[in-house]
Design a protein around this motif. Sequence first.
Motif, short mmCIF file in Angstrom:
data_model
loop_
_atom_site.label_atom_id
_atom_site.label_comp_id
_atom_site.label_asym_id
_atom_site.label_seq_id
_atom_site.Cartn_x
_atom_site.Cartn_y
_atom_site.Cartn_z
N ILE A 64 0.82 -1.21 0.00
CA ILE A 64 0.00 0.00 0.00
C ILE A 64 0.85 1.26 0.00
O ILE A 64 0.53 2.24 -0.67
CB ILE A 64 -0.95 -0.01 1.22
N LEU A 65 1.93 1.25 0.74
CA LEU A 65 2.78 2.44 0.86
C LEU A 65 3.39 2.79 -0.49
O LEU A 65 3.95 1.92 -1.16
CB LEU A 65 3.90 2.17 1.87
N PRO A 66 3.31 4.04 -0.93
CA PRO A 66 3.91 4.42 -2.22
C PRO A 66 5.39 4.11 -2.26
O PRO A 66 6.09 4.21 -1.24
CB PRO A 66 3.67 5.93 -2.30
N VAL A 67 5.88 3.71 -3.42
CA VAL A 67 7.29 3.37 -3.57
C VAL A 67 8.19 4.54 -3.16
O VAL A 67 9.22 4.34 -2.52
CB VAL A 67 7.59 2.93 -5.02
N GLU A 68 7.78 5.75 -3.51
CA GLU A 68 8.60 6.92 -3.16
C GLU A 68 8.75 7.05 -1.65
O GLU A 68 9.83 7.41 -1.15
CB GLU A 68 7.97 8.19 -3.73
N LEU A 69 7.69 6.78 -0.91
CA LEU A 69 7.75 6.87 0.54
C LEU A 69 8.58 5.74 1.13
O LEU A 69 9.34 5.93 2.09
CB LEU A 69 6.33 6.86 1.11
N GLN A 70 8.46 4.55 0.56
CA GLN A 70 9.29 3.44 1.01
C GLN A 70 10.77 3.76 0.80
O GLN A 70 11.61 3.45 1.65
CB GLN A 70 8.91 2.16 0.27
N GLN A 71 11.09 4.39 -0.31
CA GLN A 71 12.49 4.75 -0.57
C GLN A 71 12.98 5.78 0.44
O GLN A 71 14.14 5.73 0.87
CB GLN A 71 12.65 5.29 -1.99
N LEU A 72 12.12 6.71 0.85
CA LEU A 72 12.53 7.69 1.86
C LEU A 72 12.90 7.00 3.17
O LEU A 72 13.85 7.41 3.85
CB LEU A 72 11.40 8.69 2.09
N ILE A 73 12.14 5.97 3.54
CA ILE A 73 12.46 5.21 4.75
C ILE A 73 13.83 4.56 4.62
O ILE A 73 14.66 4.59 5.55
CB ILE A 73 11.37 4.16 5.02
#
Length: 390
Positions: A64-73
């Motif tokens: 569910i989490l956008p790929v861009e947000l996962q990359q920020l993590i």
Amino acid sequence: MGQFDRKAQSQPKHGKPSDSGASRAPPPPPKSRPLERGPGLKKKAPPKKPQPPKNGVPNLQPNILPVELQQLILDIFRATFPFEDFADLKPMLGKINEALVQGDFEEALRTEEFREGYAIRWSPTRALIFANVFEQICDEHRNSPWVERLLGGDGDGPAKALCFGGGAAEVMAMAGAMRYRRADAAGKPTPYLDLHLLDAADWSGVVSKLTTGLETPPELSKYASAAARARNASFLSPQALKVTCTQTRVLDLTQEELQSLFPPDVTLVTLLFTLNDLYTTSIRRATSFLRKLTAVVPTGCLLLVADAHGASSTADGKENGQEEPYPMSWLLDKVMLPTQLKVEDELMPKREWEKLMGDMNRLFKFPEKGLSYPAGLENLKMQVHLFKRV
């Protein structure tokens, strides 16, 4: 990338510690009952034995989490624990992995260097997996107190969670879930989430560094444009996330000590890749812990349990094939969902938990494109259980 348009510029751990103590497991279900003799009595069918999970086609965990947000993590992990070359870490990571394979979690996490190594190598994978599980809970159980508070629908205070066996992965997963659900969690000083991590290892140093990374805008190149500098903000505001770490052996907690950890407004309890380690230490003591937990968890609170697919434990002294292992899910349901028996026209014991989710065969697959992390990311097969205190 919109609100997630940022990159970290830095260049260059739930196994969980075990508790000691002798224990005895509950006797395994008998293979057959003795023949009862007398008028009108018939031989009864033997009870069902616990069965291991079936290896069918796994259910895919929603990503569910956008790929861009996962990359920020992932960027925050990378910037918080910088290294020049991942190959340089392999000797240390090899020692940690060897201890984990042997079940010696105390050795695997005994030093700050080892805990940071665990956070670099294993925590990012689990952080993204846990974050997506939290997001699924937000989608499917919006009326639960924890989700309502996380989403801002309850003005009584932050969403509070107790994470047994919690560490770096839980902090980053919760931060990611909150950032996705609350866009105003970045850049505005409003407390939304209060986490209390309890583990036998001291995660305070690692967690402190990660929270600093969450609250600090990433360093930009000196060539960054004015627009990029204007958009540059911390992942979370400095007061959006509160984290407390307590170093303790949860199986040693008395009822009174456990009660003291539970403020009345706790709305989520997690045991993420922790419960089977407790069962491996002692089935009896882990069962006792769950019963104590039941007695202190407030009504409406969610309990999330995740562990490896097919996780099981063998009774003490019955290893090396002398006894079949008990599936973790069977042990868990025996405590949380006891069979109701009619005693003097009353149903006993009273059912105290409602099971909202029980997936024994779930697979999380990372997106094929869009994520980059030098230590690698691994798809994971697991089981997920969600209960609500009633």
